[in-house]
Design a protein around this motif. Sequence first.
Motif, PDB file in Angstrom:
ATOM      1  N   ALA A 224     -10.327 -52.534  31.739  1.00 44.54           N
ATOM      2  CA  ALA A 224     -10.970 -53.582  32.538  1.00 44.54           C
ATOM      3  C   ALA A 224     -10.609 -53.418  34.001  1.00 44.54           C
ATOM      4  N   TYR A 225     -11.571 -53.715  34.849  1.00 46.59           N
ATOM      5  CA  TYR A 225     -11.297 -53.977  36.268  1.00 46.59           C
ATOM      6  C   TYR A 225     -11.886 -55.365  36.484  1.00 46.59           C
ATOM      7  N   PRO A 226     -11.044 -56.402  36.352  1.00 46.60           N
ATOM      8  CA  PRO A 226     -11.548 -57.771  36.212  1.00 46.60           C
ATOM      9  C   PRO A 226     -11.898 -58.417  37.554  1.00 46.60           C
ATOM     10  N   ALA A 227     -12.405 -59.634  37.473  1.00 52.65           N
ATOM     11  CA  ALA A 227     -12.569 -60.478  38.656  1.00 52.65           C
ATOM     12  C   ALA A 227     -11.174 -60.722  39.232  1.00 52.65           C
ATOM     13  N   LEU A 228     -11.070 -60.730  40.560  1.00 54.10           N
ATOM     14  CA  LEU A 228      -9.778 -60.959  41.205  1.00 54.10           C
ATOM     15  C   LEU A 228      -9.883 -62.186  42.101  1.00 54.10           C
ATOM     16  N   GLU A 229      -8.754 -62.810  42.365  1.00 55.20           N
ATOM     17  CA  GLU A 229      -8.804 -64.007  43.221  1.00 55.20           C
ATOM     18  C   GLU A 229      -9.394 -63.699  44.588  1.00 55.20           C
ATOM     19  N   ASP A 230      -9.079 -62.512  45.126  1.00 51.67           N
ATOM     20  CA  ASP A 230      -9.620 -62.179  46.450  1.00 51.67           C
ATOM     21  C   ASP A 230     -10.913 -61.364  46.349  1.00 51.67           C
ATOM     22  N   SER A 231     -11.420 -61.173  45.149  1.00 54.51           N
ATOM     23  CA  SER A 231     -12.669 -60.429  44.955  1.00 54.51           C
ATOM     24  C   SER A 231     -13.285 -60.860  43.625  1.00 54.51           C
ATOM     25  N   PRO A 232     -13.977 -62.008  43.630  1.00 55.52           N
ATOM     26  CA  PRO A 232     -14.436 -62.612  42.375  1.00 55.52           C
ATOM     27  C   PRO A 232     -15.381 -61.729  41.565  1.00 55.52           C
ATOM     28  N   ARG A 233     -16.008 -60.739  42.193  1.00 54.89           N
ATOM     29  CA  ARG A 233     -16.869 -59.816  41.438  1.00 54.89           C
ATOM     30  C   ARG A 233     -16.148 -58.507  41.142  1.00 54.89           C
ATOM     31  N   GLY A 234     -14.821 -58.490  41.259  1.00 56.61           N
ATOM     32  CA  GLY A 234     -14.067 -57.282  40.941  1.00 56.61           C
ATOM     33  C   GLY A 234     -14.292 -56.188  41.973  1.00 56.61           C
ATOM     34  N   LYS A 235     -14.215 -54.951  41.549  1.00 52.94           N
ATOM     35  CA  LYS A 235     -14.353 -53.835  42.485  1.00 52.94           C
ATOM     36  C   LYS A 235     -15.506 -52.892  42.140  1.00 52.94           C
ATOM     37  N   LEU A 236     -15.746 -52.710  40.855  1.00 53.96           N
ATOM     38  CA  LEU A 236     -16.661 -51.640  40.435  1.00 53.96           C
ATOM     39  C   LEU A 236     -18.124 -52.051  40.617  1.00 53.96           C
ATOM     40  N   ARG A 237     -18.964 -51.047  40.826  1.00 59.23           N
ATOM     41  CA  ARG A 237     -20.364 -51.311  41.148  1.00 59.23           C
ATOM     42  C   ARG A 237     -21.258 -51.246  39.912  1.00 59.23           C
TER      43      ARG A 237
END
Length: 293
Positions: A224-237
């Motif tokens: 997983a590359y999950p939703a992050l607090e500073d990036s709610p849509r995660g990182k991957l495209r």
Amino acid sequence: MTVADPDPRTEDDPVEVVVATIARSAVEIRQGLVGRRSDADQENPSGETQVEADVWADELLADRLTSIDGVAQYASEERSEIIDCEDEAYCVAVDPLDGSSNLKSNNTMGTVFGIYDEPLPAPGSALVAAGFVLYGPITTMAYARDGTVTKYELTGGERSVVEEDVTLPDDPLVYGFGGRVPHWSDDFREYVREIESNPDHKLRYGGAMIGDVNQVLTYGGIFAYPALEDSPRGKLRLQFEGNPIAYVIESAGGRSSDGTQSILEIDPEIVHERVPLHVGNTDLIERLESALA
Ligand SMILES: O=P(O)(O)OC[C@H]1O[C@](O)(COP(=O)(O)O)[C@@H](O)[C@@H]1O
Ligand SMILES: [Mg+2]
Ligand SMILES: [Mg+2]
């Protein structure tokens, strides 16, 4: 068994020509990494610093894939604009080098591709085929089409089948989760604790999605590359990474999720949009969705 890659001049299925072209190009891309490990002093549309190899591999794939009859569009993580071709039919989206930050330390990386039959940005349900190349100790490809996944070894111009009808092993073994732990949500952190506390599971994380996903495909488990607090849509495209990987894992009998639904069900708005990505064995993804609900 060695697959005779179709000759692009005579083959009439553009999808197979695209896959064969990527397989052949992968061997050259691997060679071309030498001497292209430095930063390119420019950013991609996601705001990440590109390395020279990112730019070079994108140009190589753009040239080759847009000259195939039946390719209507080429889009890549490394360029802002979609290239429109005169032809109709298939739209190809690629991550030319996935995990290129691993180049500096000479660790695993990959090339990801999705072939859609709708104009980009397109939902994963419009994929007709998808796959990835892994530049590990040897160069391999996993390719999904019509609900089945095949693994190949790639050597100078030849594609040898190593496994047909690849499915995720029933008993999950490996897990790997991206993003900084302090930026995970409490619910996700709780879920990770549960996965880690199972004595049958072990950590495998290499910092390149393709390397980590290929371990899940080989041994069973979850990446997983999950939703992050500073990036709610995660990182991957979604177009270049999320959809193709979800397609491969679902074709191998696993599941994908953005936290609530299959990644393949998401309706995209823009070509470079991101997605929280979770892929792996069905039971682990179902458990994740209830943990995040
Ligand atoms: O090191 P970070 O920032 O946590 O990100 C790791 C993730 O980013 C990626 O490298 C993103 O892909 P690109 O290298 O294609 O940009 C993934 O392969 C990997 O899972
Ligand atoms: Mg990537
Ligand atoms: Mg990339």
